[in-house]
Design an enzyme around this catalytic site. Sequence first.
Site, mmCIF file in Angstrom:
data_model
loop_
_atom_site.group_PDB
_atom_site.id
_atom_site.type_symbol
_atom_site.label_atom_id
_atom_site.label_comp_id
_atom_site.label_asym_id
_atom_site.label_seq_id
_atom_site.Cartn_x
_atom_site.Cartn_y
_atom_site.Cartn_z
ATOM 1 N N GLY A 86 -2.347 -42.783 -132.510
ATOM 2 C CA GLY A 86 -3.892 -42.308 -133.549
ATOM 3 C C GLY A 86 -4.205 -41.175 -133.171
ATOM 4 C CD GLU A 87 -7.570 -40.988 -128.016
ATOM 5 O OE1 GLU A 87 -8.097 -40.376 -127.047
ATOM 6 O OE2 GLU A 87 -7.753 -42.170 -127.423
ATOM 7 C CB SER A 88 -6.675 -35.770 -132.423
ATOM 8 O OG SER A 88 -8.043 -36.017 -131.634
#
Length: 109
Positions: free
Chosen positions: A82-84
């Site tokens: 989920g982390e960009s």
Amino acid sequence: KSATFEYLQSVGVLPDTLDGTSIANFLLTTPALDKTAIGVYLGEPDELPLACLGAYVSQFEFTGLHLSDALRKFLASFRLPGESQKIARIVEHFAEHFFKQEPGPLANA
């Protein structure tokens, strides 16, 4: 180094000396691993996960595939985290490998 890797080394699944290639091979050839956990690990910025990401991506053959088909094939093997920043790291490695195999119209530019 995680407790999981230490355990896998103790039972002989992974070699005593870990490197990116051995972990990548394990992730790609072991059925029923958590695809979300694979994506989280591949996106880590530390030295061993980055080496693993490079080795993981290099196992894919994209020659003759359109970009969308190659990306679909790649993403079928894990779930993006989920982390960009992790996503960007993974996609950059994918793109570098894809365009080595399929340089497209810019190859001679």
